[in-house]
Design a protein around this motif. Structure first.
Motif, PDB file in Angstrom:
ATOM      1  N   GLY A  77       0.869  -1.174   0.000  1.00 26.83           N
ATOM      2  CA  GLY A  77       0.000   0.000   0.000  1.00 26.83           C
ATOM      3  C   GLY A  77       0.898   1.214   0.000  1.00 26.83           C
ATOM      4  N   LEU A  78       0.450   2.270  -0.639  1.00 28.58           N
ATOM      5  CA  LEU A  78       1.305   3.459  -0.766  1.00 28.58           C
ATOM      6  C   LEU A  78       0.574   4.709  -0.278  1.00 28.58           C
ATOM      7  CD1 LEU A  78       3.725   5.122  -1.966  1.00 28.58           C
ATOM      8  CD2 LEU A  78       2.507   5.066  -4.156  1.00 28.58           C
ATOM      9  N   VAL A  79       1.256   5.448   0.574  1.00 29.14           N
ATOM     10  CA  VAL A  79       0.778   6.782   0.952  1.00 29.14           C
ATOM     11  C   VAL A  79       1.814   7.760   0.408  1.00 29.14           C
ATOM     12  CG1 VAL A  79       0.170   8.350   2.842  1.00 29.14           C
ATOM     13  CG2 VAL A  79      -0.324   5.908   3.043  1.00 29.14           C
ATOM     14  N   PRO A  80       1.549   8.350  -0.758  1.00 31.04           N
ATOM     15  CA  PRO A  80       2.565   9.238  -1.349  1.00 31.04           C
ATOM     16  C   PRO A  80       2.675  10.569  -0.621  1.00 31.04           C
ATOM     17  CG  PRO A  80       0.650   9.106  -2.771  1.00 31.04           C
ATOM     18  CD  PRO A  80       0.364   8.231  -1.600  1.00 31.04           C
ATOM     19  N   GLN A  81       3.733  11.273  -0.982  1.00 32.25           N
ATOM     20  CA  GLN A  81       4.022  12.544  -0.328  1.00 32.25           C
ATOM     21  C   GLN A  81       2.913  13.573  -0.570  1.00 32.25           C
ATOM     22  OE1 GLN A  81       8.030  13.581  -1.217  1.00 32.25           O
ATOM     23  NE2 GLN A  81       7.882  15.578  -0.293  1.00 32.25           N
ATOM     24  N   SER A  82       2.472  13.682  -1.830  1.00 29.28           N
ATOM     25  CA  SER A  82       1.420  14.662  -2.144  1.00 29.28           C
ATOM     26  C   SER A  82       0.057  13.998  -1.959  1.00 29.28           C
ATOM     27  CB  SER A  82       1.515  15.120  -3.586  1.00 29.28           C
ATOM     28  OG  SER A  82       2.823  15.117  -4.017  1.00 29.28           O
TER      29      SER A  82
ATOM     30  N   ASN B  77      -5.568  14.796 -17.573  1.00 30.21           N
ATOM     31  CA  ASN B  77      -4.537  15.760 -17.182  1.00 30.21           C
ATOM     32  C   ASN B  77      -4.766  16.334 -15.804  1.00 30.21           C
ATOM     33  OD1 ASN B  77      -2.377  16.212 -18.885  1.00 30.21           O
ATOM     34  ND2 ASN B  77      -3.802  16.851 -20.473  1.00 30.21           N
ATOM     35  N   ILE B  78      -6.012  16.656 -15.520  1.00 27.65           N
ATOM     36  CA  ILE B  78      -6.331  17.181 -14.178  1.00 27.65           C
ATOM     37  C   ILE B  78      -5.999  16.106 -13.141  1.00 27.65           C
ATOM     38  CG2 ILE B  78      -8.226  17.907 -12.666  1.00 27.65           C
ATOM     39  CD1 ILE B  78      -9.486  19.167 -15.273  1.00 27.65           C
ATOM     40  N   ALA B  79      -6.392  14.865 -13.449  1.00 28.11           N
ATOM     41  CA  ALA B  79      -6.114  13.758 -12.525  1.00 28.11           C
ATOM     42  C   ALA B  79      -4.611  13.519 -12.391  1.00 28.11           C
ATOM     43  CB  ALA B  79      -6.803  12.490 -13.014  1.00 28.11           C
ATOM     44  N   ARG B  80      -3.882  13.784 -13.473  1.00 29.70           N
ATOM     45  CA  ARG B  80      -2.440  13.480 -13.473  1.00 29.70           C
ATOM     46  C   ARG B  80      -1.614  14.595 -12.846  1.00 29.70           C
ATOM     47  NH1 ARG B  80       1.121  12.886 -18.756  1.00 29.70           N
ATOM     48  NH2 ARG B  80       3.055  12.232 -17.771  1.00 29.70           N
ATOM     49  N   PHE B  81      -1.830  15.815 -13.314  1.00 30.29           N
ATOM     50  CA  PHE B  81      -0.963  16.921 -12.875  1.00 30.29           C
ATOM     51  C   PHE B  81      -1.491  17.649 -11.639  1.00 30.29           C
ATOM     52  CE2 PHE B  81      -0.031  16.785 -17.523  1.00 30.29           C
ATOM     53  CZ  PHE B  81       1.267  16.309 -17.392  1.00 30.29           C
ATOM     54  N   TYR B  82      -2.805  17.674 -11.474  1.00 28.45           N
ATOM     55  CA  TYR B  82      -3.389  18.475 -10.412  1.00 28.45           C
ATOM     56  C   TYR B  82      -3.725  17.636  -9.183  1.00 28.45           C
ATOM     57  CZ  TYR B  82      -5.909  22.537  -8.622  1.00 28.45           C
ATOM     58  OH  TYR B  82      -6.325  23.603  -7.859  1.00 28.45           O
ATOM     59  N   TRP B  83      -4.500  16.555  -9.394  1.00 32.21           N
ATOM     60  CA  TRP B  83      -4.886  15.707  -8.258  1.00 32.21           C
ATOM     61  C   TRP B  83      -3.944  14.526  -8.060  1.00 32.21           C
ATOM     62  CZ3 TRP B  83      -7.565  18.929  -5.886  1.00 32.21           C
ATOM     63  CH2 TRP B  83      -8.641  19.613  -6.444  1.00 32.21           C
ATOM     64  N   ARG B  84      -3.119  14.246  -9.039  1.00 32.20           N
ATOM     65  CA  ARG B  84      -2.144  13.137  -8.982  1.00 32.20           C
ATOM     66  C   ARG B  84      -2.810  11.756  -8.806  1.00 32.20           C
ATOM     67  NH1 ARG B  84       3.050  14.899  -8.604  1.00 32.20           N
ATOM     68  NH2 ARG B  84       3.280  17.128  -8.237  1.00 32.20           N
ATOM     69  N   ILE B  85      -4.008  11.620  -9.306  1.00 40.20           N
ATOM     70  CA  ILE B  85      -4.728  10.346  -9.202  1.00 40.20           C
ATOM     71  C   ILE B  85      -4.073   9.286 -10.084  1.00 40.20           C
ATOM     72  CG2 ILE B  85      -7.005   9.224  -9.438  1.00 40.20           C
ATOM     73  CD1 ILE B  85      -7.020  11.451  -7.437  1.00 40.20           C
ATOM     74  N   PHE B  86      -3.368   9.741 -11.132  1.00 35.10           N
ATOM     75  CA  PHE B  86      -2.716   8.803 -12.055  1.00 35.10           C
ATOM     76  C   PHE B  86      -1.798   7.849 -11.277  1.00 35.10           C
ATOM     77  CE2 PHE B  86       0.613   7.951 -15.357  1.00 35.10           C
ATOM     78  CZ  PHE B  86      -0.189   7.197 -16.185  1.00 35.10           C
ATOM     79  N   GLU B  87      -1.167   8.377 -10.208  1.00 32.79           N
ATOM     80  CA  GLU B  87      -0.270   7.548  -9.388  1.00 32.79           C
ATOM     81  C   GLU B  87      -1.043   6.415  -8.716  1.00 32.79           C
ATOM     82  OE1 GLU B  87       1.812   9.948  -6.583  1.00 32.79           O
ATOM     83  OE2 GLU B  87       3.116  10.828  -8.109  1.00 32.79           O
ATOM     84  N   ARG B 158       3.332  17.718 -20.996  1.00 35.46           N
ATOM     85  CA  ARG B 158       4.020  17.881 -19.710  1.00 35.46           C
ATOM     86  C   ARG B 158       3.272  18.800 -18.752  1.00 35.46           C
ATOM     87  NH1 ARG B 158       7.104  13.819 -18.815  1.00 35.46           N
ATOM     88  NH2 ARG B 158       8.218  13.180 -20.658  1.00 35.46           N
ATOM     89  N   SER B 159       2.232  19.447 -19.244  1.00 33.98           N
ATOM     90  CA  SER B 159       1.440  20.310 -18.358  1.00 33.98           C
ATOM     91  C   SER B 159       0.039  20.478 -18.945  1.00 33.98           C
ATOM     92  CB  SER B 159       2.095  21.678 -18.222  1.00 33.98           C
ATOM     93  OG  SER B 159       1.946  22.393 -19.424  1.00 33.98           O
ATOM     94  N   HIS B 160      -0.845  21.039 -18.127  1.00 37.20           N
ATOM     95  CA  HIS B 160      -2.214  21.251 -18.579  1.00 37.20           C
ATOM     96  C   HIS B 160      -2.259  22.302 -19.694  1.00 37.20           C
ATOM     97  CE1 HIS B 160      -6.371  20.458 -18.191  1.00 37.20           C
ATOM     98  NE2 HIS B 160      -6.690  21.696 -17.907  1.00 37.20           N
ATOM     99  N   ALA B 161      -1.323  23.256 -19.645  1.00 32.97           N
ATOM    100  CA  ALA B 161      -1.280  24.308 -20.665  1.00 32.97           C
ATOM    101  C   ALA B 161      -0.962  23.713 -22.040  1.00 32.97           C
ATOM    102  CB  ALA B 161      -0.240  25.346 -20.283  1.00 32.97           C
TER     103      ALA B 161
END
Lengths: 279, 244
Positions: A77-82, B77-87, B158-161
């Motif tokens: 399980g991962l809790v990332p920094q952000s 993109n919003i999920a990737r760069f802004y909310w980081r949900i992609f991770e 590389r960015s939303h722009a």
């Protein structure tokens, strides 16, 4: 439980990891300590499948991270920094999507969500959209989410960064509780006191290399029990002593402003690298 | 398969949360085009023996299925760069193909919903055409193509722009030149040759022909399917590459 052999990572001209060898035992709470840019997050990203290593091997609960990726991912399980929660969705919906991603059957998923909501003490906020939660609550939701699929290993990447001391202590208690329930925890932090309070073993990372690895007490004992700080021309000079008496005797021989304190992990890091852990 | 459903269901949940905002936003552009070109410019205009409104509605269907399927790129993109949900997706035990399929399905769903809205608006304007199997097949293939393209682009930028730039350079010109508002065969021969390279031209022609009860060109369907498949495979590779 976690085995890393000769792990390297290059980003164009930057060598982020320069050959990491590490073995974290089952049920251990292991802290990976180092300043910003030392390679802590890169190591976690590789171990959790977010990034690929340039060379080397790593195993999670016996599964190779590249050759048996999906099985390896199921172990952790991962809790990332952000904060990486869906802000439009509620606490419950975030946990539910995670459960679906880990292919948990509907009934197991519902039960586990309830269990986790109570575990991190956020059950009364289940229907609240993430955007309406405080930073500390978001962290707790992220921990609950990471534990949803009952992973054997929990990766915490700077879990208390940006939180106030009170909330930080609360997260520490939670981390201790998780470890006492049998999980292996791999924690990265640049808060010395966090590692000292939580970890059974600590690795110091600097410029992509592990430069020291042992139990916190053993590392500190190598320097001595007591430290005397003296300011000389605006610079802090520290000497280490095996006993309080020895420290006192040293103070009596000195002139100027001095203070005596217990040796901590930061002293160990400074003595090994010549620089501070704090960014 | 379950991983793909999880990705898809997440996108649907987001869409549901923003249902009224999304619905209103999906209606704005088609309504403006209908008012400006349909009721304004094209009021007394006939194209190939049909009213301009009848000509315009299938064009708007093709255009809207393109723009709404491509709009999934912004969500990614919003999920990737802004909310980081992609991770969260990358750390889950799902294959990249499942992620791509989930996102593409979400793009197609958005597109189909926007098409339904246009058909409803058309109905209110008194335009009733034939919406048979070939019509929906053209819509789905067009949506599949642009949703796959959206996933590729979302992984490459590389960015939303950067995403906005791509929309300005690819999608907007195609929307105006791909046979939405005018018959491509009224253009000079050299222009027709160029415009025939645009997938939207083929989508608009297929949607229009099928909604007029005519038999669309088979090669347009083959081209949309082949290009869509190629972009889908490319999207899979782009997701693999996006790890670092």
């Amino acid at each position: 439980m976690i085995r890393i052999e000769g792990l390297t990572k290059h980003f164009k001209k930057v060598q982020a990891l320069k050959g990491i060898d590490l073995h974290v035992m089952e049920g251990e709470l292991f802290a990976y300590l180092g300043p910003n840019g030392s390679g802590k997050t890169t190591t976690i990203r590789i171990l959790t499948g977010l990034s690929k290593p340039t060379s080397g091997d790593a195993y999670l609960h016996g599964f190779h991270i590249l050759r048996e990726t999906l099985q390896a991912k199921r172990q952790c399980g991962l809790v990332p920094q952000s904060i990486n929660l869906d802000h439009e969705l509620t606490v419950y919906e975030n946990l539910n999507i995670h459960g679906k991603l880990f292919q948990m059957p509907r009934r197991v998923r519902s039960e586990r969500i309830e269990e986790m909501l109570h575990y991190v003490d956020i059950a009364d906020r289940r229907s609240t959209p993430i955007k309406h939660l405080s930073g500390g609550m978001k962290r707790r939701v992220m921990i609950a989410r990471a534990l949803m699929h009952a992973p054997k290993i929990l990766f915490l990447d700077e879990p208390t960064v940006g939180l106030d001391p009170k909330i930080r202590r609360r997260i520490w208690s939670l981390v201790k509780k998780i470890q006492q329930n049998g999980s292996t925890i791999f924690l990265t932090t640049h808060y010395i006191e966090e590692a000292e309070f939580l970890a059974q073993r600590v690795a110091f990372l600097d410029e992509g290399r592990i430069i020291a690895l042992d139990k916190p007490q053993n590392l500190m004992d190598r320097l001595g029990k007591w430290a005397v700080d003296k300011i000389v021309e605006g610079e802090m000079e520290t000497t280490y002593h095996a006993s309080r008496e020895g420290a006192n005797a040293h103070i009596l021989r000195q002139v100027g402003s001095l203070s005596v304190r217990r040796v901590n992990l930061e002293d160990v890091f400074i003595s090994v690298t010549g620089k501070k852990v704090q960014p | 398969m379950r991983g793909c459903l999880a990705v898809y269901q997440r996108e649907l949940l987001i869409l549901k949360k923003k249902f009224w905002r999304q619905t209103a936003s999906m209606c704005v552009a088609p309504l403006l085009y209908l008012i400006a070109f349909g009721f304004g410019v094209g009021k007394d205009l006939q194209v190939d023996g049909r009213s301009y409104m009848e000509f315009l509605i299938p064009g708007l269907v093709a255009m809207s299925s393109m723009t709404q399927a491509f709009a999934i790129a912004s969500e990614i993109n919003i999920a990737r760069f802004y909310w980081r949900i992609f991770e969260e997706f990358q750390a889950a035990p799902i294959r990249n193909i499942a992620y791509v399929t989930g996102e593409v399905l979400a793009g197609i769903t958005r597109a189909l919903f926007s098409v339904a809205l246009i058909l409803f608006i058309g109905l209110l304007s008194g335009v009733v055409l034939s919406y048979g199997l070939l019509f929906w097949l053209a819509v789905v293939l067009n949506s599949f193509l642009f949703a796959s393209m959206a996933v590729c682009m979302a992984m490459l930028v590389r960015s939303h722009a950067d995403q906005a730039l791509l929309t300005n350079f690819f999608i907007t010109p195609m929307a105006f030149l791909g046979g939405t508002f005018f018959p491509v065969d009224h253009m000079p021969l050299w222009a027709q040759k160029i415009l025939n390279f645009l997938p939207l031209t083929h989508a608009a022609q297929s949607v229009r022909a099928s909604s007029f009860g005519q038999t669309p060109e088979l090669h347009s369907y083959v081209l949309l399917a082949a290009l869509g498949l190629a972009l889908f495979v490319l999207a899979f590779h782009c997701v693999n590459k996006a790890k670092d």
